[in-house]
Design a protein around this motif. Structure first.
Motif, short mmCIF file in Angstrom:
data_model
loop_
_atom_site.label_atom_id
_atom_site.label_comp_id
_atom_site.label_asym_id
_atom_site.label_seq_id
_atom_site.Cartn_x
_atom_site.Cartn_y
_atom_site.Cartn_z
N LYS A 296 45.13 42.57 27.12
CA LYS A 296 45.18 44.03 27.18
C LYS A 296 45.36 44.62 25.78
CE LYS A 296 47.52 47.70 29.75
NZ LYS A 296 48.59 47.99 30.73
N THR A 297 46.25 44.05 24.99
CA THR A 297 46.46 44.52 23.62
C THR A 297 45.18 44.38 22.81
OG1 THR A 297 48.79 43.87 23.74
CG2 THR A 297 47.86 44.17 21.54
N TRP A 298 44.52 43.25 22.94
CA TRP A 298 43.28 42.99 22.23
C TRP A 298 42.20 44.01 22.63
CZ3 TRP A 298 38.63 40.85 24.42
CH2 TRP A 298 37.68 40.42 23.48
N LEU A 299 42.08 44.26 23.93
CA LEU A 299 41.08 45.20 24.44
C LEU A 299 41.36 46.63 23.95
CD1 LEU A 299 38.63 45.62 26.33
CD2 LEU A 299 40.28 46.01 28.18
N TYR A 300 42.61 47.05 23.97
CA TYR A 300 42.96 48.39 23.53
C TYR A 300 42.77 48.54 22.02
CZ TYR A 300 44.79 50.20 27.95
OH TYR A 300 44.91 50.67 29.23
N ALA A 301 43.01 47.48 21.27
CA ALA A 301 42.77 47.54 19.82
C ALA A 301 41.27 47.71 19.53
CB ALA A 301 43.30 46.28 19.14
N ALA B 276 33.66 37.84 36.97
CA ALA B 276 34.93 37.99 36.26
C ALA B 276 34.96 39.28 35.44
CB ALA B 276 35.19 36.77 35.37
N ILE B 277 33.81 39.72 34.94
CA ILE B 277 33.78 40.96 34.16
C ILE B 277 34.09 42.15 35.05
CG2 ILE B 277 31.31 41.47 34.34
CD1 ILE B 277 33.31 41.81 31.12
N VAL B 278 33.73 42.07 36.32
CA VAL B 278 34.04 43.14 37.28
C VAL B 278 35.55 43.26 37.45
CG1 VAL B 278 33.76 43.89 39.69
CG2 VAL B 278 31.84 42.84 38.48
N GLU B 279 36.24 42.13 37.48
CA GLU B 279 37.71 42.14 37.57
C GLU B 279 38.32 42.83 36.36
OE1 GLU B 279 39.09 38.11 38.02
OE2 GLU B 279 37.76 37.75 39.73
N ILE B 280 37.79 42.55 35.19
CA ILE B 280 38.30 43.15 33.96
C ILE B 280 38.10 44.66 33.98
CG2 ILE B 280 37.95 43.28 31.45
CD1 ILE B 280 37.23 40.27 31.58
N VAL B 281 36.92 45.09 34.35
CA VAL B 281 36.63 46.53 34.39
C VAL B 281 37.54 47.23 35.39
CG1 VAL B 281 34.88 48.27 34.94
CG2 VAL B 281 34.25 46.26 33.59
N SER B 282 37.67 46.66 36.58
CA SER B 282 38.50 47.33 37.60
C SER B 282 39.97 47.33 37.20
CB SER B 282 38.31 46.68 38.97
OG SER B 282 38.75 45.35 38.96
N GLU B 283 40.41 46.33 36.49
CA GLU B 283 41.81 46.24 36.08
C GLU B 283 42.16 47.20 34.94
OE1 GLU B 283 45.77 44.89 35.82
OE2 GLU B 283 44.29 44.37 37.35
N TYR B 284 41.26 47.35 33.97
CA TYR B 284 41.60 48.06 32.74
C TYR B 284 40.90 49.40 32.53
CZ TYR B 284 43.72 43.60 31.62
OH TYR B 284 44.49 42.47 31.66
N ASN C 90 46.17 37.77 33.32
CA ASN C 90 45.04 37.90 34.24
C ASN C 90 43.76 38.28 33.52
OD1 ASN C 90 43.75 37.91 36.73
ND2 ASN C 90 44.08 40.09 36.97
N GLY C 91 43.84 39.25 32.59
CA GLY C 91 42.66 39.66 31.85
C GLY C 91 42.08 38.54 31.01
N ALA C 92 42.96 37.78 30.38
CA ALA C 92 42.51 36.67 29.54
C ALA C 92 41.84 35.59 30.38
CB ALA C 92 43.68 36.08 28.76
N SER C 93 42.41 35.29 31.53
CA SER C 93 41.79 34.26 32.37
C SER C 93 40.46 34.75 32.93
CB SER C 93 42.73 33.84 33.49
OG SER C 93 43.04 34.92 34.33
#
Length: 184
Positions: free
Chosen positions: A69-74, A18-26, A3-6
């Motif tokens: 998610k792994t990419w973002l956390y790294a 779409a950036i709002v979805e990423i922020v709210s998810e992670y 989901n984050g990648a899409s």
């Protein structure tokens, strides 16, 4: 794609929502992970904001070799250690103050459960930071060992050893404080 990648792909193509979805998810998980590195929840929130701003402004390339998610956390880990290196010290905020505040707001029927969580988080704060990070990533965030290895810049064997030693250290710390956590 997860989901984050899409969402990120849609954002790169021009869909600003779409950036709002990423922020709210992670956001929440990222702040807690960063807190395990910095020891300062306010600093962790600021770092998370900075990371999302970087996604928004610089649009770094996501190659899909790992989960989003792994990419973002790294990326988050890199930024946290870079900031700490600049400061030349770890910033230690008394986490006890946050727990005391939380204790006042808890309902009476969930007090015991929350108190156990508090003890667990306090114990995590007292063990080696590398141990608390690997436990947080694998148990609280649900990353696989290989994903945690990418985030922490280790190999799978090192992660397995870290998890083993981290569980032993956490168990010893909890027992030292008079608490026995059955799932360790």
């Amino acid at each position: 794609m997860d989901n984050g990648a899409s969402s990120y792909c849609r954002f790169l193509k021009g869909e600003k929502d779409a950036i709002v979805e990423i922020v709210s998810e992670y956001n929440n998980g990222l702040v807690l992970f960063l807190n395990s590195i910095t020891g300062d929840i306010c600093l962790s929130e600021e770092l998370a904001e900075d990371i999302f701003c970087e996604l928004l402004l610089t649009k770094p390339k996501y190659n899909g070799k790992s989960s989003f998610k792994t990419w973002l956390y790294a990326i988050a880990r890199f930024h946290a250690y870079r900031l700490l290196k600049r400061r030349k010290r770890f910033v230690n905020s008394p986490v006890d103050e946050l727990y005391e505040l939380a204790d006042k707001e808890n309902l009476e029927n969930s007090y015991i459960k929350n108190e156990q969580k508090i003890q667990l988080h306090r114990a995590l704060g007292k063990i080696n930071p590398e141990y608390s990070q690997v436990l947080y990533l694998t148990y609280f965030e649900g990353f696989s060992n290989s994903e945690a290895a990418k985030i922490l810049d280790k190999n799978n064997r090192q992660i397995e050893n870290l998890i083993y030693r981290a569980k032993q250290a956490l168990k010893a710390q909890l027992e030292k404080e008079g608490f026995v956590y059955e799932k360790l």
